[in-house]
Write a protein that holds these residues in place. Structure first.
Motif, mmCIF file in Angstrom:
data_model
loop_
_atom_site.group_PDB
_atom_site.id
_atom_site.type_symbol
_atom_site.label_atom_id
_atom_site.label_comp_id
_atom_site.label_asym_id
_atom_site.label_seq_id
_atom_site.Cartn_x
_atom_site.Cartn_y
_atom_site.Cartn_z
ATOM 1 N N PHE A 147 72.759 44.136 50.159
ATOM 2 C CA PHE A 147 72.982 45.550 49.888
ATOM 3 C C PHE A 147 74.419 45.819 49.462
ATOM 4 O O PHE A 147 74.674 46.539 48.493
ATOM 5 C CB PHE A 147 72.654 46.385 51.123
ATOM 6 C CG PHE A 147 73.104 47.817 51.003
ATOM 7 C CD1 PHE A 147 72.400 48.713 50.211
ATOM 8 C CD2 PHE A 147 74.248 48.256 51.667
ATOM 9 C CE1 PHE A 147 72.833 50.029 50.083
ATOM 10 C CE2 PHE A 147 74.674 49.562 51.544
ATOM 11 C CZ PHE A 147 73.963 50.450 50.750
ATOM 12 N N TYR A 151 75.127 47.197 45.846
ATOM 13 C CA TYR A 151 75.586 48.592 45.802
ATOM 14 C C TYR A 151 76.953 48.684 45.129
ATOM 15 O O TYR A 151 77.212 49.627 44.364
ATOM 16 C CB TYR A 151 75.663 49.157 47.222
ATOM 17 C CG TYR A 151 75.732 50.669 47.250
ATOM 18 C CD1 TYR A 151 74.578 51.426 47.169
ATOM 19 C CD2 TYR A 151 76.941 51.328 47.352
ATOM 20 C CE1 TYR A 151 74.620 52.813 47.184
ATOM 21 C CE2 TYR A 151 77.006 52.713 47.375
ATOM 22 C CZ TYR A 151 75.839 53.447 47.286
ATOM 23 O OH TYR A 151 75.889 54.822 47.289
ATOM 24 N N ILE A 187 72.374 54.008 54.679
ATOM 25 C CA ILE A 187 71.574 52.812 54.393
ATOM 26 C C ILE A 187 71.998 51.643 55.278
ATOM 27 O O ILE A 187 71.152 50.902 55.804
ATOM 28 C CB ILE A 187 71.678 52.443 52.899
ATOM 29 C CG1 ILE A 187 71.077 53.560 52.036
ATOM 30 C CG2 ILE A 187 70.961 51.120 52.618
ATOM 31 C CD1 ILE A 187 71.167 53.302 50.553
ATOM 32 N N SER A 203 64.491 45.507 51.582
ATOM 33 C CA SER A 203 65.386 44.773 50.684
ATOM 34 C C SER A 203 64.736 44.539 49.334
ATOM 35 O O SER A 203 65.400 44.650 48.287
ATOM 36 C CB SER A 203 65.792 43.446 51.322
ATOM 37 O OG SER A 203 66.464 43.656 52.550
ATOM 38 N N TRP A 206 64.810 47.754 47.442
ATOM 39 C CA TRP A 206 66.175 48.050 47.012
ATOM 40 C C TRP A 206 66.568 47.209 45.800
ATOM 41 O O TRP A 206 67.209 47.709 44.862
ATOM 42 C CB TRP A 206 67.147 47.800 48.158
ATOM 43 C CG TRP A 206 68.591 47.902 47.732
ATOM 44 C CD1 TRP A 206 69.465 46.893 47.534
ATOM 45 C CD2 TRP A 206 69.296 49.112 47.418
ATOM 46 N NE1 TRP A 206 70.674 47.369 47.126
ATOM 47 C CE2 TRP A 206 70.597 48.732 47.047
ATOM 48 C CE3 TRP A 206 68.946 50.449 47.429
ATOM 49 C CZ2 TRP A 206 71.564 49.661 46.680
ATOM 50 C CZ3 TRP A 206 69.908 51.389 47.068
ATOM 51 C CH2 TRP A 206 71.191 50.994 46.698
#
Length: 420
Positions: A147, A151, A187, A203, A206
């Protein structure tokens, strides 16, 4: 290919400049600061992890939120590095398709490589806490890393869009603030809370979302012909990034190419009028330049706040660590004022003023003494929870260091500035 070659050419030039500044940076000041800061950080971290008084933290939901905030703070590091120059607005005019397709894509790639290092540091910092909370599973660690990396890459893509005249994905300032703070905190907190089974599904979803965003913001040959660069915004962003790096180097070394900017702070006018009343003209000049400089005043304030917080937090650390931190921070404050004298002396109207250089140096030392007294007072008050004995120790050390700086260090440095 020309866009890639141009970017990597500037990248190599920037690395040469960085190496030159690193030679200035890794001097006695920075090495001593690193040793003391690292030792203080390790002692404080170990104290929190091992002491029984803090055991309640490992069973609190607020600790998960604190971890999310710390990792979100790590996401703020690693900005888009473009190396744009003011002259690009003229010399790259008409090549917006090349810049948007090749140049900025390489900027995103290089920036993401540096950003990964910051995220690895942030993850390494919270690993002992996750282990203490019994949250350090393979799935959670992999999901958390995935993440953070993805991100940050998404944020870099959005930062690239802001440099276009007509972004394909327009996001206003309020939403940008949410994307940089609230959204990642929520998150990350969810990743720490939900179970491993649901975390795998989360996951995967995402990753699909990030891939779709990357495909939507991808710049191909056809799209590059329709994109235009907002050169004012692009150049301003690159200059802000460069100034931040130079100001970091200037914290521990004298950077010759550092720019000095002035900005009036109206909320300080009342205090300046009182402090400069019946003062020497050069004292008023130095004080005004200090108060209205865009970086120097805030840098000194940050050093003072960090030093005070470290002294207050390391209440159980050895006395020599606390005293070393106080002394080093006071030295750094005095060190930071030296560019103020150099910048003032380089002004033509200062050189033609009928004031002897010895008088200007004397007044500058006077301002430095007053500033060291205020900063030292903050450090002494920061140790109030440790008792009067510790406050007296800090006061004694600061007085000795302050006298040495005023009588030995500053006169020597000011004479060197005069020769330069």
């Amino acid at each position: 290919m020309m866009g890639k070659q141009l970017y990597y050419q500037r990248f190599r030039q920037a690395q040469k400049t960085t190496i030159k500044y690193l030679r200035l940076l890794f001097n006695d000041h920075f090495v001593i600061f690193l040793l003391i800061a690292f030792g203080a950080g390790v002692l404080g971290y170990r104290e929190v992890i091992q002491r029984a008084n803090y055991q309640f933290l490992w069973h609190s939901d607020w600790t998960r939120l604190l971890i999310a905030v710390l990792l979100c703070f790590g996401l703020q590091f690693g900005q888009l590095i473009t190396y744009f120059k003011p002259a690009d607005r003229l010399y790259l005019l008409g090549n917006d398709h090349m810049v948007s397709r090749d140049y900025l894509q390489q900027a995103v790639t290089v920036s993401f490589a540096f950003a990964i290092l910051w995220q690895l540091v942030a993850i390494s910092f919270i690993l002992p806490i996750l282990f203490k909370m019994q949250l350090l599973t393979t799935v959670k660690l992999a999901s958390l890393s995935l993440f953070l990396f993805s991100y940050k890459y998404s944020l870099l893509l959005l930062a690239r869009e802001k440099l276009l005249m007509k972004p394909r994905l327009f996001i206003n300032g309020f939403v940008q603030g949410l994307l940089r703070t609230i959204v990642p905190i929520v998150i990350i907190w969810l990743i720490l809370v939900i179970g491993d089974g649901r975390l795998i599904i989360f996951s995967l979803v995402w990753v699909i979302c990030v891939v779709m965003l990357a495909m939507f913001l991808h710049v191909n040959d056809r799209q590059s012909q329709q994109l235009a660069i907002d050169w004012l915004t692009s150049i301003a962003q690159a200059q802000v990034h460069e100034r931040r790096i130079l100001h970091f180097y200037a914290t521990f070394a004298d950077v010759p190419t550092q720019t000095y900017q002035v900005k009036r702070r109206k909320y300080l006018d009342y205090f300046l009028n009182r402090l400069t009343k019946r003062r020497d003209m050069m004292y008023s000049l130095y004080l005004l330049r200090l108060a209205r400089g865009t970086e120097l005043l805030s840098l000194i304030l940050r050093l003072t706040i960090v030093g005070g917080l470290l002294i207050a937090a390391l209440s159980t650390a050895p006395k020599w660590v606390i005293l070393s931190i106080a002394g080093l921070m006071l030295y750094l404050v005095a060190f930071q004022l030296l560019p103020l004298f150099r910048e003032t002396e380089q002004k033509k109207w200062t050189q033609i003023m009928p004031i002897a250089i010895q008088s200007r140096q004397r007044v500058f030392r006077q301002l430095n003494r007053h500033l060291m007294i205020m900063v030292g007072g903050v450090f002494v008050l920061s140790a109030i929870s440790q008792g009067w004995l510790m406050m007296s120790y800090i006061l004694g050390v600061l007085v000795i260091i302050g006298v040495a700086l005023d009588r030995i260090y500053l006169p020597k440095q000011l004479k060197m500035k005069r020769k330069l």
